[in-house]
Motif scaffolding. Sequence first.
Motif, short mmCIF file in Angstrom:
data_model
loop_
_atom_site.label_atom_id
_atom_site.label_comp_id
_atom_site.label_asym_id
_atom_site.label_seq_id
_atom_site.Cartn_x
_atom_site.Cartn_y
_atom_site.Cartn_z
N GLU A 178 -6.93 -6.36 4.93
CA GLU A 178 -7.93 -5.29 5.02
C GLU A 178 -7.94 -4.63 6.40
O GLU A 178 -8.21 -3.43 6.51
N ILE A 179 -7.67 -5.42 7.44
CA ILE A 179 -7.75 -4.85 8.80
C ILE A 179 -6.40 -4.38 9.32
O ILE A 179 -6.34 -3.73 10.37
N LEU A 180 -5.31 -4.67 8.62
CA LEU A 180 -3.98 -4.29 9.12
C LEU A 180 -3.81 -2.79 9.37
O LEU A 180 -3.05 -2.41 10.27
N PRO A 181 -4.50 -1.91 8.64
CA PRO A 181 -4.35 -0.48 8.97
C PRO A 181 -4.78 -0.12 10.39
O PRO A 181 -4.41 0.95 10.89
N TYR A 182 -5.54 -0.99 11.04
CA TYR A 182 -5.98 -0.73 12.41
C TYR A 182 -5.04 -1.32 13.45
O TYR A 182 -5.20 -1.04 14.65
N VAL A 183 -4.07 -2.13 13.04
CA VAL A 183 -3.32 -2.99 13.96
C VAL A 183 -1.97 -2.38 14.34
O VAL A 183 -1.27 -1.80 13.51
N ASP A 184 -1.61 -2.55 15.62
CA ASP A 184 -0.28 -2.18 16.11
C ASP A 184 0.62 -3.41 16.26
O ASP A 184 1.79 -3.40 15.88
N PRO A 203 9.44 -6.79 7.15
CA PRO A 203 9.74 -5.37 7.40
C PRO A 203 8.98 -4.44 6.46
O PRO A 203 8.50 -3.38 6.89
N ALA A 204 8.84 -4.82 5.20
CA ALA A 204 8.09 -4.00 4.25
C ALA A 204 6.61 -3.97 4.60
O ALA A 204 5.94 -2.93 4.45
N LEU A 205 6.10 -5.10 5.09
CA LEU A 205 4.70 -5.15 5.52
C LEU A 205 4.47 -4.21 6.69
O LEU A 205 3.46 -3.49 6.74
N MET A 206 5.42 -4.18 7.62
CA MET A 206 5.33 -3.27 8.76
C MET A 206 5.30 -1.82 8.31
O MET A 206 4.51 -1.01 8.79
N GLU A 207 6.17 -1.49 7.37
CA GLU A 207 6.24 -0.11 6.88
C GLU A 207 4.96 0.28 6.15
O GLU A 207 4.43 1.38 6.33
N ARG A 208 4.46 -0.63 5.32
CA ARG A 208 3.27 -0.33 4.51
C ARG A 208 2.06 -0.05 5.38
O ARG A 208 1.27 0.87 5.11
N TYR A 209 1.89 -0.85 6.45
CA TYR A 209 0.69 -0.73 7.28
C TYR A 209 0.95 -0.04 8.61
O TYR A 209 0.06 0.02 9.46
N HIS A 210 2.17 0.48 8.79
CA HIS A 210 2.53 1.22 10.00
C HIS A 210 2.34 0.37 11.26
O HIS A 210 1.85 0.84 12.29
N LEU A 211 2.74 -0.90 11.16
CA LEU A 211 2.69 -1.79 12.31
C LEU A 211 3.83 -1.47 13.26
O LEU A 211 4.95 -1.20 12.83
N THR A 212 3.57 -1.52 14.55
CA THR A 212 4.63 -1.28 15.53
C THR A 212 5.58 -2.46 15.58
O THR A 212 6.80 -2.29 15.67
N LEU A 213 5.03 -3.67 15.51
CA LEU A 213 5.87 -4.88 15.57
C LEU A 213 5.12 -6.07 15.01
O LEU A 213 3.89 -6.08 14.91
N ILE A 214 5.89 -7.08 14.62
CA ILE A 214 5.37 -8.39 14.26
C ILE A 214 6.12 -9.42 15.07
O ILE A 214 7.35 -9.41 15.12
N ARG A 224 10.40 -14.83 17.36
CA ARG A 224 11.20 -13.79 16.71
C ARG A 224 10.32 -12.54 16.58
O ARG A 224 9.17 -12.62 16.17
N CYS A 225 10.89 -11.40 16.94
CA CYS A 225 10.14 -10.15 16.89
C CYS A 225 10.81 -9.17 15.93
O CYS A 225 12.01 -8.93 16.01
N PHE A 226 10.01 -8.62 15.03
CA PHE A 226 10.46 -7.58 14.11
C PHE A 226 9.99 -6.25 14.68
O PHE A 226 8.78 -6.02 14.84
N PHE A 227 10.95 -5.39 14.99
CA PHE A 227 10.64 -4.12 15.65
C PHE A 227 11.60 -3.06 15.15
O PHE A 227 12.82 -3.22 15.22
#
Length: 310
Positions: A178-184, A203-214, A224-227
């Motif tokens: 629920e809060i991921l839309p706010y997260v970078d 990677p799909a989670l990053m794309e869906r919520y527009h995350l900069t990195l995990i 490990r960093c996904f960027f």
Amino acid sequence: MDLYSIGEMVIDFIPGSEQGSYIRNAGGAPANVAIAAARNGLKSGMCCSVGDDDFGRFLMDTLKDCGVRAIRPQLCSEAITTMAFVTLAPDGDRSFTFARKPGADMFLSEADVKEEDIADTAIVHAGSCSLSASPVAEATVRALRLGREKNKLVSFDVNYRNLMWNDNQDACAARVFEILPYVDLLKISEEEVTMMGGEENLPALMERYHLTLIVETLGGNGARCFFQDKILNIPGRKAVCVDATGAGDAFWGGFLSSLRIQGVEQASQITEEILRKAMEYGNIAGWICVQSKGAIPSLPTRQQIEQYLG
């Protein structure tokens, strides 16, 4: 401020030298991150609720002694300070028993989250423990939402604790989504990957919520960093692990501190080179932390970390 951290600040009781004995320490993941940032020379603040008792006063004194601004200095009369009893395994790994029925950390309210404080920081940081009860959950969401609206770097640590969620990973995951839309910047441990859909789906989670990195922390095996379309790995450092409590917070506090030291103010400024430096910085911080007991006493300074940088 460089960092505004919101959530639980608690008493960690860690095992003492005699069997069945415990030593009082200040703890709580968001507080650990705030103090780690201060140890790295950053201006940080902690928004939390602690009890009107000796433990609560000890925690407020700890923030002051560590150079962290207490954003909500008044003490909570509705409940005692939340406590976590830490059990250490022979390899230094830990488990927790919480005294939180209720605990003072739960009574942070939306009114405690001031818009001017969010406007005056570069990074807003929180974790999932404070999403597990009201009204602190609503306060946490407000801080994250304001961070996104004001174009701040928004950081979130999944930090799943089964006792706070009644052994219900799905409930925790639902609140996190629920809060991921706010997260970078999203931090997860290797134990939390499954509840977030598995490593192959990050990677799909990053794309869906527009995350900069995990960033996935891997304990003694590094991180490990996904960027963007890359996976950046940093190997672990060998250490005799005395106490893993706070190691992830040391890593993340170091990681966020390195971003600020490198001049990052917005997610769009993050590059692969900046990330590699931040991951190495955080990796050293976590490595130093596990070599002694207690989370906050073990959080390293910038000087301690920099002596191990290549």
